[in-house]
Design an enzyme around this catalytic site. Structure first.
Site, PDB file in Angstrom:
ATOM      1  N   ASP A 271       1.033  -1.003  -0.029  1.00 55.59           N
ATOM      2  CA  ASP A 271      -0.078  -0.109  -0.071  1.00 55.59           C
ATOM      3  C   ASP A 271       0.949   1.092  -0.049  1.00 55.59           C
ATOM      4  O   ASP A 271       0.676   2.153   0.718  1.00 55.59           O
ATOM      5  CB  ASP A 271      -1.255   0.041   1.326  1.00 55.59           C
ATOM      6  N   LEU A 304      -3.377   7.448   9.281  1.00 59.21           N
ATOM      7  CA  LEU A 304      -2.472   6.781   8.540  1.00 59.21           C
ATOM      8  C   LEU A 304      -2.874   7.154   6.811  1.00 59.21           C
ATOM      9  O   LEU A 304      -4.134   6.752   6.812  1.00 59.21           O
ATOM     10  CB  LEU A 304      -2.397   5.450   8.804  1.00 59.21           C
TER      11      LEU A 304
HETATM   12 ZN   LIG Z   1      -4.405   1.667  -1.005  1.00 58.83          ZN
END
Ligand SMILES: [Zn+2]
Length: 378
Positions: A271, A304
């Protein structure tokens, strides 16, 4: 035709010793104990490990590049650099934005051709059909109800690769959307959602097969309402993405996911955002401004926002927690391919692409081969 020789090969599910990997025309043609006479050269790595190349099915960029908004040349640079982290194939992720913007991105990205580097094996639309309460770092302005018509147009740009959409299944029309996507051979992943246990089970029954970054962007596990987390951990066939930067998840939580899902269903992902692979600084994740401090990537309000993780680091972290290396490598190679229904990769065997990495005993990436071609050598 050449041979690759190392002390240990992880296929990744089996460990082979004193074996040559014979590569020709970008494919693994043979695994053998005796060297054929007609090989042109031998790449020999003493005291090293060979494994399939890492497969990252959830990344937004790195090395200062944002996949969705950077220009074509910068995206090419990103693709060229990814092999340095052991990634031989990846699935770029979008963020929530207007249909026009997603279309512009799809047009731009799908027209990039002939880049030497990591291979694009799929496309991941992370939203815009998500729950506003669980937007995280996704722009709230363009979150909307699922539209099969939009997905048809966008996925039309990516005919030859796998397609996946992250969805909050509790949105109006969510379950029918999953069924329609299944009919179009598009994977639905559950994420950025407030779905209950029951709604998640319904989504899995309708065809969703994956959970986007488990525990993040969803309600926490509650003993009377186990939610997406409980459903994902309970359903044996469902794949769970795990961000293993030791920031998004406590090591004990990672252990829990591993105990429930095992290496056949737990998928390591980064990610990653543009700041991955760089020092602290300010970056963008789509339209959102991001501050990276001490390697942690956040919006200005502290939320985050993706990670600065790289796959080689994720693998090291998983081993540090105590997960056996053979299982960790499977979760970074074969399992992500299975989650995305990609065949011919993620496993070292005759007939598969020669996507191979060489790691030293500290798991640093020494060399990366993509379809038999060496891209990176430390
Ligand atoms: Zn993502």
């Amino acid at each position: 035709m050449f041979a690759l020789e190392a002390s240990t090969i992880f296929t990744p599910t089996k460990i082979l010793k004193d074996t040559y990997i014979i590569v020709s025309d970008g494919k693994v043609v043979k695994l053998t104990k005796t060297l054929p006479t007609n090989v042109d050269k031998i790449d020999s790595y003493e005291s090293c490990i060979v494994a399939p190349g890492f497969v990252d099915i959830h990344t937004h960029g790195g090395f200062g590049v944002d996949i969705m908004y950077s220009c074509t040349n910068d995206i090419k640079k990103f693709i060229e650099k990814l092999p340095n982290t052991g990634v031989t194939s990846f699935v770029p992720s979008t963020v929530t934005d207007s249909f026009e913007s997603l279309k512009r991105f799809s047009e731009k990205f799908s027209s990039i051709k002939y880049v030497k580097g990591s291979e694009v094996i799929g496309i991941h639309f992370e939203g815009p059909y998500i729950n506003i309460e669980m937007a995280g770092a996704q722009s709230k302005d363009h979150i909307r109800c699922p539209s099969v018509e939009e997905v048809k147009v966008l996925s039309g740009f990516f005919n030859h690769i796998k397609k996946r959409v992250t969805l909050a299944p509790e949105l109006e029309g969510g379950i029918d959307f999953i069924k329609a996507l299944k009919g179009l051979n598009i994977i639905t992943s559950i994420g950025h959602t407030c779905a209950s246990y029951q709604q998640t089970i319904q989504a899995f029954s309708a065809g969703a097969r994956l959970v986007t970054h488990i525990f993040n962007g969803m309600k926490p596990f509650h003993h009377r309402e186990p939610g997406v987390v409980g459903a994902a951990l309970n359903c044996p066939n469902v794949y769970a993405e795990t961000i293993l930067d030791l920031i998004h998840l406590h090591p004990a939580t990672v252990e829990l996911v591993y105990r429930c899902k095992g290496s056949k269903r737990m998928v390591l992902v980064t990610d990653a955002i543009a700041g991955a692979g760089l020092d602290d600084g300010t970056f963008k994740l789509g339209p959102m401004g991001i501050i990276v401090k001490d390697g942690i990537s956040r919006l200005s309000d502290g939320t985050l926002a993706g990670s600065t993780l790289t796959m080689d680091k994720a693998v090291k972290n998983a081993v540090k927690i105590g997960i056996p290396l053979i299982k960790v490598l499977e979760m970074a190679t074969l399992t992500p391919c299975k989650a995305m229904m990609v065949e011919g990769k993620g496993y070292i065997r005759e007939g598969n692409d020669a996507d191979l990495i060489v790691l030293d005993k500290n798991l640093n990436v020494i060399s990366t081969y993509i379809k038999g071609e060496k891209f990176f050598s430390n």
